[in-house]
Write an enzyme that holds these catalytic residues in place. Structure first.
Site, mmCIF file in Angstrom:
data_model
loop_
_atom_site.group_PDB
_atom_site.id
_atom_site.type_symbol
_atom_site.label_atom_id
_atom_site.label_comp_id
_atom_site.label_asym_id
_atom_site.label_seq_id
_atom_site.Cartn_x
_atom_site.Cartn_y
_atom_site.Cartn_z
ATOM 1 N N LYS A 53 -62.550 52.864 17.743
ATOM 2 C CA LYS A 53 -61.202 53.373 17.458
ATOM 3 C C LYS A 53 -61.259 54.874 17.199
ATOM 4 O O LYS A 53 -62.208 55.375 16.595
ATOM 5 C CB LYS A 53 -60.627 52.627 16.252
ATOM 6 C CG LYS A 53 -59.159 52.930 15.950
ATOM 7 C CD LYS A 53 -58.670 52.084 14.783
ATOM 8 C CE LYS A 53 -57.212 52.353 14.434
ATOM 9 N NZ LYS A 53 -56.743 51.503 13.308
ATOM 10 N N SER A 84 -52.746 48.872 13.838
ATOM 11 C CA SER A 84 -52.863 50.104 14.591
ATOM 12 C C SER A 84 -54.088 50.163 15.508
ATOM 13 O O SER A 84 -54.260 51.126 16.254
ATOM 14 C CB SER A 84 -52.927 51.291 13.621
ATOM 15 O OG SER A 84 -54.069 51.186 12.774
ATOM 16 N N SER A 143 -54.474 46.129 10.232
ATOM 17 C CA SER A 143 -54.561 46.857 11.497
ATOM 18 C C SER A 143 -55.638 46.370 12.448
ATOM 19 O O SER A 143 -55.655 46.773 13.605
ATOM 20 C CB SER A 143 -54.763 48.355 11.233
ATOM 21 O OG SER A 143 -53.574 48.948 10.787
#
EC number: 6.3.5.7
Length: 507
Positions: free
Chosen positions: A79, A160, A184
């Site tokens: 990420k 996210s 997330s």
């Protein structure tokens, strides 16, 4: 479909060891597929030269019969809020668009030491403030399970950490690293039909993870099976001198029992009644009930429990989130950190213009709200009260996990992860960020408030052909039992995370 994508990480590395497959071949195919599936927008930045070099080094180790670990040669995505040495780390925001870290986050350095092949950086909501991966400066991420990726009726990947979840679900890598502050990692895992693990707070180092909410942020793991999550967790978990919040004791690697070796008659499952909430779809409720029945029929004790402060948790989470965001985002002033505006008429003007240009509206709103809540006149009424209620929420979990009476005590909590299947982008984007998170984070953020481990596992497809998932939670540092039960459920439901007609979407 690439046959090896159906394999577990252990099967993949075994094929490397016997020469059936090579890390270089798997890496090349992953890079090729990532380009062919660019429409997903899962990756914001591939690092092909680095990946090929890592794959070649891995291949040489296998030829010498000296693999670094059970992750040697395994393709993993990172990420874009984890620092990666000499590779841009932007948090999908203009504020950090030009930031190139001179060091690796601990998670990344441990993966490199384990011999993993890091393919690149994945998409996310700006500074991880979202539940859909829809407001990145690189554009939204699409869900591979969407009926049509080319039209306007595609589904969100969740957030996210939507980029990592989308990449794992599409078979572009064997695992992805995400972050989890209020769900997330588990939210996109649920929508994309993969496993998403939020470890106990402090089990995995946060060093090099660009902070959102320091007291809740946890590196998360996404993979296509529980066993694969365990392989990654074993490589990255443990104390870290660079993060004072990590555990002090050495981490003992998890070894899950065989599915048939788990005695469910010794396991007590709790069903929190407060999670049967407004907005819970009939299909998710049906899935929840069927899995509870499945566990009970196999000998587990299943009982309803109460977590009385659950209704307040989403409001408390929102207050604490915004307060910590206001503090963490203060460093981005255009001088020490972040985007620098051209207007240098005064220091104040430079600060204001740099932040106005660097942050999107979602980030600005949270900063403004957080600063308002932290004003002297509001501090006691909002921030301190929220901290007190957060303690009560954590105590709710303690009461069910550590009740004096065995009859009242449970080992595992079983809940929904998300309230529905993945929504259409056009429907999701019509809501405000506040409303999006209020719905998406309801079932997931309490685990972050309490610091306990949680895992989302896919169970079945909805009538629309989209994944439906459930969440398991347990007491702190009880990942061994949590993931053992999760793997047992996984074996019973036999969900295929790659059953989304990938060949048609690659053509």
């Amino acid at each position: 479909m690439r046959r090896h994508l159906q394999w577990s990480i252990k099967q993949l590395t075994s094929s490397y060891a016997d020469g059936q497959l090579s890390p270089r071949r798997v890496t090349e195919q992953a890079l090729e597929d990532s380009v062919n599936l660019k429409t997903l927008n899962a990756f914001v930045r591939l690092t092909p030269e680095e990946a090929r070099q890592q794959a070649q080094q891995s291949e040489q180790r296998y030829q010498k019969k000296q693999p670094s670990s059970g992750l040697d040669g395994v393709t993993i995505a990172i990420k874009d809020n984890f620092c990666t040495e000499n590779v841009h780390t932007t948090c999908a925001s203009r504020m950090l668009q030009d930031f190139v870290p001179p060091y690796d986050a601990t998670v990344c350095s441990r993966l490199r030491q384990a011999g993993a092949v890091l393919l690149g950086k994945t998409n996310m909501d700006q500074f991880a403030m979202g539940a859909g991966t829809v407001d990145s400066i690189y554009g939204p991420t699409k869900n591979i399970w969407s009926e049509d990726l080319t039209q306007n009726n595609w589904r969100i990947a969740g957030g996210s950490s939507g980029g990592s979840a989308s990449a794992v679900a599409a078979g572009l890598c064997f695992a992805g690293i995400g972050s989890d502050t209020g769900g997330s990692t588990r939210n996109p895992a649920s929508y994309c039909g993969v496993v998403g693990l939020k470890p106990t707070y402090g089990l995995v180092s946060r060093h090099g993870l660009i902070p959102l909410v320091n007291s809740m942020d946890v590196p998360g793991i996404l993979a296509r099976s529980v066993s694969d999550c365990v392989e990654v967790l074993n490589a990255v978990a443990g104390p870290d001198g660079k993060d004072s919040t990590t555990i002090r004791q050495p981490f003992t690697k998890l070894q899950l029992p065989e599915v048939d070796g788990l005695d469910l008659q010794t396991v007590r499952i709790g069903i929190p009644k407060e999670y049967h909430c407004n907005g819970l779809s009939a299909e998710v409720l049906e899935t929840w009930t069927k899995v509870a029945d499945l566990l009970e029929c196999a000998g587990a004790s299943v009982q309803q429990v109460s977590l009385p402060n659950t209704a307040a948790s989403i409001f408390v989470y929102s207050i604490l989130n915004q307060c910590e965001v206001a503090s963490n985002m203060a460093r981005y002033d255009g001088i020490e950190f972040g985007h620098r505006a051209a207007d240098e008429r005064s220091t104040e003007q430079l600060y204001a213009q740099s932040r106005a240009e660097g942050f999107n509206d979602v980030v600005k709103t949270r900063i403004l709200t957080g600063n308002f809540l932290l004003l002297r006149k509001n501090y006691d009424h909002y921030f301190e009260k929220a901290l007190r209620v957060r303690r009560l929420i954590a105590e709710d979990f303690l009461k069910v996990f550590e009740a004096p009476s065995k009859e009242d005590r449970v080992d595992i909590l079983l809940t929904p992860t998300t309230l529905t299947e993945a929504p259409l982008y056009k429907d999701f984007s019509s809501l405000s960020n506040r409303d999006q998170c209020a719905v998406q984070d309801f079932c997931t953020q309490p685990a972050n408030m309490a610091g306990i481990p949680a895992v989302s596992i896919p169970i079945r497809l909805s009538r629309s052909g989209l994944p439906l998932s459930l969440q398991l939670m347990s007491r702190s540092l009880n990942e061994q039992l949590l993931l053992s039960v999760a793997r047992w459920i996984e074996a019973q439901v036999a969900f295929d995370s790659l059953d989304h007609r990938l060949e048609q979407k690659l053509s």
